[in-house]
Enzyme design. Structure first.
Site, PDB file in Angstrom:
ATOM      1  N   CYS A  99       0.820  -1.212   0.000  1.00 19.02           N
ATOM      2  CA  CYS A  99       0.000   0.000   0.000  1.00 19.02           C
ATOM      3  C   CYS A  99       0.863   1.275   0.000  1.00 19.02           C
ATOM      4  CB  CYS A  99      -0.969  -0.053   1.176  1.00 19.02           C
ATOM      5  SG  CYS A  99      -2.503   0.818   0.881  1.00 19.02           S
ATOM      6  N   ARG A 133     -12.450   5.044  -3.536  1.00 21.48           N
ATOM      7  CA  ARG A 133     -11.572   4.126  -2.801  1.00 21.48           C
ATOM      8  C   ARG A 133     -11.895   2.698  -3.180  1.00 21.48           C
ATOM      9  NH1 ARG A 133      -8.241   6.097   1.088  1.00 21.48           N
ATOM     10  NH2 ARG A 133      -7.378   4.383   2.276  1.00 21.48           N
ATOM     11  N   HIS A 200      -3.366  -6.344   1.806  1.00 16.55           N
ATOM     12  CA  HIS A 200      -3.017  -6.566   3.209  1.00 16.55           C
ATOM     13  C   HIS A 200      -4.030  -7.559   3.725  1.00 16.55           C
ATOM     14  CE1 HIS A 200      -6.213  -3.826   4.600  1.00 16.55           C
ATOM     15  NE2 HIS A 200      -5.917  -3.127   3.556  1.00 16.55           N
TER      16      HIS A 200
END
Lengths: 248, 454
Positions: A99, A133, A200
């Site tokens: 990220c 997002r 993640h």
């Protein structure tokens, strides 16, 4: 004879600032999987200002942070960490960047207003801010040839859109989720020993085969080419759970 | 009249949804009524005789709201509150509706509303509270809300809109909360703990606010109480914990049985355990103080408060004692684990992890919980919930022996009961919907009351 003949060292870049998505899971997985194979597993925390023992590190981990922390990290990265990190990678050490860490290792991050924040250019990728997002489960068909199963699973939560240059190869193709940018179906990047990704969740606990790939690749420079097999029933059950959930 | 129609429609929805067991009717009536009259909460709030208090923060909202309500009710006030943990604007609306009369008027002296961090701005605007309380800001459900920074900004905007004569009651020990409070024009009523004996000396892995908001230096902690709440300062002197107006000293921790603290010259004791409940008690004390209650009255009243639903709820099952403890994020989980293992000496555990919207669909946070604390202490751990498989991996890497993961609530409870000797206590630490699922099974077996009866 010493019980541990071999060491395995993880270097955690900015553990106090870049750790928002359970990144400790990646660290623990690397350390434990080395320990279970009778390596002496060591963790070096590389906070702001320090470059101590970066040449001893086998695998660096660089996680995600919040905007405020990421800005602080960026200054330190340029000032202190960039040269030793480049040397280590050139000598065969591995890097897992997730990220925010992934974005900072590329050429730049461009905001919605067109302002560019240069990265350290260790990998041939660039990132632009997106409006929406990308949040949710991700399943990737991996481009790595030495891992079984061939899928990688994780969770993504990013608004950056990352595009790969010619020197960077994709970590894999997205089967579920958005990946690098939501356009070209790629996820992550591979370049030399650097593995960048948006996954993640935490990544390595549910992808033990990827953890072993990182450990094995980094140890090759020390003449270690094979790792003993471990019982991964629990890890792969969690992996399967995501595959099953996202297939619905 | 539009508001009367909204109230009636909302009330009808509540009855239907309880009747059909859709879930206690805690928020759906709010949706319906707001669709008919978007101003219904604003209008109902104006009917409150004395006004309202809103409570926000990552952890402790429900228990603190219960304590404040308990204070008000003890003084003979009627209180309307969103008790079931339905803390979005719809939940607050539903609670007000339920108490409104046939004429669409709300007959109550006070409103006590727990409000989700993301809904606070709207709640302050509509409810115009007499006091707003900010308990803490921990890492929680990043998938849903974006990051802490954004939430902190929204809370600051909400508090800036409080009526002039209202109080901002805030936790001085939380660096993020303090930053918000120090930016406000009004001076907050600060509360904080002052007892080095119960402080830890290093930050847990879950801590997340560690840099000075002014100069960016890493904060120095001279003591840590819960999560990143403690005694902190910037090494360059740019930022430090504000001096509390109300400070708790002489803290006594007695497992899950009780916690006691000294504040304003009185000793307060409540029958709930854990250091995190010292914070909840102190926050409620501060609110009581702002509303003019005598310390002695507050102390007396807190002695008899009961746990909120699923928050250290004690049940009996086949001769075993069950302790259901909501644990929904790293800071909360670390505290409930610390209380269960170190303070209560627990040996038998069920850990429940779900990934529904209310829990957070991203479960990576379990790697920030110090499950290592169970190693060598727990005799049995049952990983439960729809992400039991992830928990099993987490426990394996923590070096904690665990049973096979069990996603089915009934079978998970069976495994726990079977493993726990008669007369002993088993602790069930669960995320929100994992707790609801397991509790529903306990209700089905007659071991717990349905939540609308608690």
């Amino acid at each position: 004879m010493a019980r541990h003949q071999k060491t395995f060292t993880v270097g955690w870049l900015y553990p106090d600032l870049m750790n928002i998505y359970g990144d400790r899971g990646n660290i623990l997985t690397l350390l434990k999987r080395a320990e279970w194979r009778d390596f002496e597993a060591r963790l070096i925390e590389l906070g702001r200002g320090t470059t101590k023992r970066m040449d001893e590190v086998d695998v660096f981990f660089f996680g995600g942070g919040q905007d405020r922390e990421q800005a602080l990290v960026y200054e330190d990265l340029l000032e202190h960490k960039q040269p030793p990190l480049e040397r280590a990678v050139a000598a065969g050490a591995g890097v897992l960047a997730v990220c925010g860490g992934y974005q900072l290792l590329g050429h730049y991050y461009q905001t919605g207003e067109g302002e560019r924040f240069p990265g350290i250019g260790l990998i041939d990728v660039r990132t632009e801010a997106g409006t929406r997002r990308f949040i949710g489960d991700v399943v990737v068909d991996s481009a790595l040839v030495d891992i079984r199963p061939t899928t990688l699973v994780g969770f993504e939560n990013h608004s950056g859109r990352t595009y790969l240059g010619p020197k960077a190869k994709a970590l894999g193709r997205v089967r579920v989720g958005f990946g690098n940018n939501g356009d070209d179906h790629t996820e992550g990047c591979l370049q030399g020993g650097v593995l960048g990704t948006y996954l993640h969740g935490s990544l390595l606990p549910k992808n033990p085969h990827l953890a072993d790939h990182l450990i094995r690749s980094s140890l090759r420079r020390r003449g270690i080419t094979d790792l003993a097999a471990l019982d991964d029933t629990a890890e792969l059950a969690a992996h399967e759970k995501i595959l099953a959930r996202s297939a619905r | 009249m539009r508001r009367t129609a909204a109230v009636w429609a909302g009330k009808a929805t509540g009855v239907l949804s309880r009747f059909s067991r859709l879930g206690g009717g805690t928020t759906l009536p709010g949706d319906v009524a707001r669709a008919i009259d978007p101003d219904v909460l604003r209008k109902l709030s104006r009917d409150l005789k004395h006004g309202a208090i809103v409570i926000t923060g990552t952890n402790g909202k429900t228990t603190t709201a219960r304590l404040v309500t308990w204070l008000l009710e003890g003084a003979g006030h009627s209180v309307v509150s969103n008790r079931a943990g339905a803390n979005l604007i719809f939940g607050a609306t539903a609670a007000a509706l339920e108490r409104a009369g046939a004429n669409g008027r709300l007959h109550a002296d006070w409103g006590v509303f727990e409000i989700d961090e993301a809904s606070l701005e709207r709640a302050v605007e509509e409810i115009q509270p007499r006091a707003a309380m900010v308990l803490n800001l921990f890492r929680d459900q990043l998938d849903r809300y974006g990051e802490l920074e954004a939430i902190a900004k929204r809370i600051e905007a909400a508090l800036a809109r409080l009526p002039d004569d209202s109080h901002a009651v805030m936790n001085a020990d939380d660096p993020r909360v303090a930053e918000i409070g120090l930016n406000l024009k009004r001076k907050p009523l600060w509360f904080g703990l002052d007892d080095p004996a119960v402080a830890l000396h290093e930050l847990p892995h879950a801590a997340d606010a560690r840099t000075c908001p002014r100069c960016g230096a890493s904060l120095i902690f001279d003591g840590v109480y819960v999560g990143h709440d403690g005694l902190y300062r910037c090494p360059n002197g740019d930022f430090a914990r504000p001096a509390p107006d109300l400070a708790a000293t002489h803290i006594e921790l007695n497992g899950f049985d009780s916690v006691a603290l000294g504040v304003s010259g009185v000793r307060i004791e409540l029958p709930l355990g854990g250091l995190y409940n010292a914070y909840n008690a102190l926050a409620a004390f501060a609110a009581g103080n702002a509303l003019g209650f005598e310390p002695a009255y507050i102390a007396e009243r807190f002695r008899t408060v009961q746990a909120a639903f699923g928050r250290q709820e004690r049940l009996e099952a086949k001769g075993r004692k069950l302790n259901v403890v909501l644990s929904k994020n790293p800071a909360g989980f670390n505290e409930t684990l610390r209380t269960a293992v170190d303070l209560a000496g627990g040996h038998w555990f069920l850990i429940g992890l779900n990934d529904r919207r209310a829990d957070g669909t991203d479960v990576s946070w379990i790697w920030d919980v110090d499950f290592e604390r169970l190693r060598g202490r727990s005799r049995v751990v049952v990983p439960a919930g729809n992400r039991a498989a992830d928990l099993a991996v987490r426990l394996k890497y923590a070096g904690v022996e665990a049973q096979p993961p069990e996603s089915d609530p009934a079978r998970a409870i069976d495994a726990l009961i079977e493993a726990t000797p008669e007369g002993e206590t088993a602790h069930m630490l669960c995320t929100y919907t994992a707790m609801l699922d397991l509790r529903a099974e306990l209700v089905r077996r007659g071991w717990a009351k349905p939540y609308w009866e608690t």
